[in-house]
Design a protein around this motif. Structure first.
Motif, PDB file in Angstrom:
ATOM      1  N   ILE A  72      -0.469   8.228  -8.675  1.00 30.48           N
ATOM      2  CA  ILE A  72       0.531   6.858  -8.659  1.00 30.48           C
ATOM      3  C   ILE A  72       1.118   5.435  -9.412  1.00 30.48           C
ATOM      4  N   ASP A  73       1.913   5.040  -9.075  1.00 32.48           N
ATOM      5  CA  ASP A  73       2.549   4.144 -10.344  1.00 32.48           C
ATOM      6  C   ASP A  73       3.797   3.284 -10.121  1.00 32.48           C
ATOM      7  N   LEU A  74       2.982   1.560  -8.939  1.00 32.07           N
ATOM      8  CA  LEU A  74       4.098   0.556  -8.730  1.00 32.07           C
ATOM      9  C   LEU A  74       4.632   0.476  -8.889  1.00 32.07           C
ATOM     10  N   GLN A  75       5.209   0.096 -10.349  1.00 36.07           N
ATOM     11  CA  GLN A  75       5.724  -0.432 -11.288  1.00 36.07           C
ATOM     12  C   GLN A  75       7.040   0.620 -10.812  1.00 36.07           C
ATOM     13  N   SER A  76       6.855   2.176 -11.054  1.00 31.39           N
ATOM     14  CA  SER A  76       7.846   3.158 -11.145  1.00 31.39           C
ATOM     15  C   SER A  76       8.158   3.501  -9.808  1.00 31.39           C
ATOM     16  N   ALA A  77       9.567   5.055 -10.052  1.00 28.10           N
ATOM     17  CA  ALA A  77       9.740   6.236  -8.973  1.00 28.10           C
ATOM     18  C   ALA A  77       9.044   7.397  -9.108  1.00 28.10           C
ATOM     19  N   ALA A  78       7.878   7.139  -9.891  1.00 30.61           N
ATOM     20  CA  ALA A  78       7.321   8.106 -10.675  1.00 30.61           C
ATOM     21  C   ALA A  78       5.924   8.823 -10.377  1.00 30.61           C
ATOM     22  N   SER A  79       5.654   8.426  -8.913  1.00 30.40           N
ATOM     23  CA  SER A  79       4.477   8.827  -8.044  1.00 30.40           C
ATOM     24  C   SER A  79       5.044  10.282  -7.676  1.00 30.40           C
ATOM     25  N   ARG A  80       3.488  10.759  -7.605  1.00 31.29           N
ATOM     26  CA  ARG A  80       4.346  12.230  -7.005  1.00 31.29           C
ATOM     27  C   ARG A  80       3.166  12.401  -5.400  1.00 31.29           C
ATOM     28  N   MET A  81       3.178  12.925  -4.750  1.00 32.29           N
ATOM     29  CA  MET A  81       2.487  13.369  -3.312  1.00 32.29           C
ATOM     30  C   MET A  81       2.018  14.583  -2.769  1.00 32.29           C
ATOM     31  N   ARG A 113      -3.891  -8.205  -4.579  1.00 31.12           N
ATOM     32  CA  ARG A 113      -4.481  -9.863  -4.772  1.00 31.12           C
ATOM     33  C   ARG A 113      -4.047 -10.557  -3.571  1.00 31.12           C
ATOM     34  N   ALA A 114      -4.305 -10.119  -2.746  1.00 35.13           N
ATOM     35  CA  ALA A 114      -4.532 -11.639  -1.794  1.00 35.13           C
ATOM     36  C   ALA A 114      -6.106 -11.110  -1.183  1.00 35.13           C
ATOM     37  N   ASN A 115      -6.636 -10.046  -1.278  1.00 30.29           N
ATOM     38  CA  ASN A 115      -7.628  -9.789  -1.122  1.00 30.29           C
ATOM     39  C   ASN A 115      -8.608  -8.813  -2.458  1.00 30.29           C
ATOM     40  N   GLN A 116      -8.353  -9.232  -3.156  1.00 28.37           N
ATOM     41  CA  GLN A 116      -8.906  -9.271  -4.999  1.00 28.37           C
ATOM     42  C   GLN A 116      -9.791  -7.965  -4.773  1.00 28.37           C
ATOM     43  N   GLU A 117      -8.657  -6.521  -4.482  1.00 25.10           N
ATOM     44  CA  GLU A 117      -9.184  -6.426  -4.036  1.00 25.10           C
ATOM     45  C   GLU A 117      -8.542  -4.927  -4.498  1.00 25.10           C
ATOM     46  N   THR A 118      -8.743  -3.420  -5.520  1.00 28.39           N
ATOM     47  CA  THR A 118      -8.146  -2.652  -6.383  1.00 28.39           C
ATOM     48  C   THR A 118      -7.225  -1.700  -5.759  1.00 28.39           C
ATOM     49  N   THR A 119      -6.305  -1.941  -6.624  1.00 24.88           N
ATOM     50  CA  THR A 119      -5.151  -1.265  -5.806  1.00 24.88           C
ATOM     51  C   THR A 119      -5.279   0.179  -5.638  1.00 24.88           C
ATOM     52  N   ASP A 120      -5.810   0.665  -6.283  1.00 27.89           N
ATOM     53  CA  ASP A 120      -6.600   2.367  -6.279  1.00 27.89           C
ATOM     54  C   ASP A 120      -7.500   1.870  -5.119  1.00 27.89           C
ATOM     55  N   GLN A 121      -8.066   1.071  -4.512  1.00 27.79           N
ATOM     56  CA  GLN A 121      -9.280   1.218  -2.994  1.00 27.79           C
ATOM     57  C   GLN A 121      -8.284   1.288  -1.989  1.00 27.79           C
ATOM     58  N   ILE A 122      -6.920   0.365  -2.275  1.00 23.39           N
ATOM     59  CA  ILE A 122      -6.259   0.654  -1.295  1.00 23.39           C
ATOM     60  C   ILE A 122      -5.387   1.789  -1.083  1.00 23.39           C
ATOM     61  N   LEU A 123      -5.265   2.444  -1.866  1.00 23.52           N
ATOM     62  CA  LEU A 123      -4.118   3.369  -1.948  1.00 23.52           C
ATOM     63  C   LEU A 123      -5.092   4.385  -1.201  1.00 23.52           C
TER      64      LEU A 123
END
Length: 569
Positions: free
Chosen positions: A439-448, A403-413
């Motif tokens: 990855i899901d920022l809104q839940s704990a469903a992320s897998r790595m 949000r601060a840098n106006q970058e996409t979440t995907d790019q940062i991840l």
């Protein structure tokens, strides 16, 4: 009366029979016979052919050509049937066709000669084509005889190749350059090398009492492989009903310890082979599969071939072939001391546990180990597993930074190594459990995957030392890791600083605060609920440690494995 047409051509538009009167002394004219003769004479003059099938060629040349054609089709039965000894010829041709395993065979008959005494001679030029790179050509001679059943090629093994003995055959084999490449560790010492081994195979179709054979085999193996119990053998048999199973693979030195030869057990055979094994017998690692695959690719690239003549009482005789040069050693980043300590840590808990160590600056993999529970589960570095709460501080920082840098979440991840997929030569191995990180920022469903978590740990360690960029984990020196689904890259302090602070807090006063013998530890710890899985991602002593566990209280189990590692390092 009009006389006959001297050219036997029709004389009018209507069909007619020309009758000729021939007078001889005291005889009368036989009109019907004369008319028929004239018609036949004219028909011959018009070029009418007799409608009778041509007689097939039954001479020596035809038989020899049929023999060569059947050989070219690699039809052993048909080839042998055209000889004077179909049984013996069939055995040699069958063995040769199978052992040569040629893609194509060209057989050319040369100088066939038939003699008045019912015999014939010929020569053959035979070219065995294996692939685009190599073939084998030979010239042989033979004879044929006219029997009551027709012409047959006189059977002599030499028609296949000069000097071939009775019961012998040709074969094409792969050859490997010597010495075989070794796999070296970070220090340059041998980590893995080719060693003769013995595969102990039990075939249920070759024993009358399978239960008795399984028990006898387990008893024979007990001095060197006590974990290969009757129950374990029966479980392997149950997984592939009716098929042979390899109970265990033993080195030659292991075989010397056994009180009984396993081959004496009904249904058991010992297959001797070569295998890439650990130089230090105390070591085992999930890296073995990937490193073996890479090592084998080098062996395949430098492999040669050879055509041999073999037979009873005959040492294999080389007829033709080529051999490539020995392949280079496989230089890895593995630290044998670290690998040993990882193995000791992995067996600390009685549930699936895998532990991985990397160099915090370069991302070089220093070792990977897992216990038998994890191996049986098929846990690996490439599969994507639920991370639960482990990445909560990371995902919160990613969301704020985007949000601060106006970058996409995907790019940062992606730049953190979390949104990409790694294929690491020497570490990644094709498995049905492989998957892509989600990855899901809104839940704990992320897998790595473990390699995603490792890349994150290295990225954080590098940022703390001022190297504000991420790198891909690797294990073979000079061989890059393939990154798919996104790009690694530069990191922003606004992103890494809060994550690093959260990792410091977790180690100082959070879930990892009870760990001892780990000065300067920074960590992420979490689970996906009471049934797991559990994770530990730590940075300490110039290394990144990633631990993955499964089962009840897996978060606690991950911390137990971490504590054992720090205690012995």
């Amino acid at each position: 009366m009009t006389g006959p047409n001297p050219d036997c051509k029709p004389t009018g538009s209507k069909s007619r029979v020309t009758r000729v009167k021939i007078v001889t002394m005291g005889s009368r004219v036989k009109w019907a016979v004369l008319a028929a003769c004239v018609v036949l004479i004219c028909a011959a003059a018009f070029g009418i052919k007799e409608l009778v099938a041509p007689t097939p060629d039954t001479g020596a040349k035809a038989a020899i050509n049929a023999f060569a054609a059947a050989w070219g089709r690699q039809d052993a039965a048909a080839t042998a049937s055209l000889t004077t000894a179909p049984g013996q010829a069939g055995e040699s041709f069958t063995q040769t066709f199978q052992a040569m395993n040629a893609r194509e065979v060209d057989v050319e008959v040369r100088k066939p000669v038939e003699y008045s005494d019912g015999t014939a001679s010929f020569s053959l030029q035979t070219t065995w084509k294996f692939d685009a790179d190599h073939s084998f050509t030979s010239t042989t001679s033979g004879g044929a005889r006219h029997l009551s059943t027709g012409w047959k090629v006189t059977w002599d093994p030499a028609v296949i190749y000069p000097g071939l003995p009775a019961g012998g055959n040709l074969r094409e084999i792969r050859t490997d350059a010597t010495p075989a490449p070794t796999v070296t560790s970070r220090s340059g010492k041998t980590f893995m090398y080719l060693q003769p081994v013995n595969e102990i195979v039990l075939d249920p179709t070759q024993t009358r009492n399978l239960n008795s054979s399984a028990a006898a085999l387990a008893n024979a193996l007990a001095p060197i492989a006590p974990l290969i119990t009757t129950s374990v053998i029966n479980q392997k048999l149950a997984q592939t009903p009716g098929q042979a199973i390899t109970a265990v693979t033993l080195r030659n030195s292991d075989m010397a310890v056994l009180r009984r030869d396993p081959a004496s057990v009904p249904g058991v055979t010992v297959r001797r082979a070569g295998m890439l094994v650990m130089a230090d017998r105390r070591l085992s690692s999930p890296l073995e599969a990937g490193l073996t695959n890479y090592w084998q690719a080098i062996r395949d690239a430098t492999a040669g071939w050879q055509v041999q003549m073999v037979g009873p009482g005959l040492a294999p005789q080389r007829l033709d072939g080529e051999q490539g040069p020995p392949g280079p050693a496989v230089s890895t980043s593995v630290d044998q001391g670290v690998q040993l300590s990882l193995g000791d840590a992995a067996v600390e808990v009685g549930q699936p546990a895998t532990i991985m160590a990397l160099d915090a600056k370069s991302g070089a993999i220093l070792g990977v180990a897992q216990n038998d529970y994890a191996a049986d589960r098929g846990n690996n570095l490439d599969a994507a597993y639920p991370v639960g709460t482990t990445l909560d501080p990371v995902l919160a920082a990613v969301d704020k930074s985007a949000r601060a840098n106006q970058e996409t979440t995907d790019q940062i991840l992606d730049r953190l190594g979390l949104g990409v997929q790694f294929t690491i030569p020497g570490a990644s191995a094709p498995t049905k459990g492989s998957g892509v990180a989600t990855i899901d920022l809104q839940s704990a469903a992320s897998r790595m995957s473990m390699t995603n978590m490792a890349a994150l740990g290295v990225a954080m360690a590098r940022s703390a030392s001022g190297a504000m960029s991420s790198v891909a984990p690797y294990v073979i020196n000079g061989v890059p890791t393939k990154v798919a689904g996104g790009s690694l890259g530069n990191l922003d302090a606004g992103l890494t600083t809060p994550i690093w602070a959260a990792m410091r807090s977790t180690a100082k006063s959070g879930d990892a605060s009870d760990l001892t013998s780990a000065p300067g530890l920074r960590a992420l710890v979490g689970t996906n609920g009471p049934e797991g899985p559990g994770w530990f991602v730590g940075v300490q002593g110039g290394k990144v440690i990633v631990i993955y566990t499964e089962g009840p209280k897996s978060g606690t189990a991950a911390l137990q494995v971490a504590q054992k590692y720090f205690r012995i390092n």
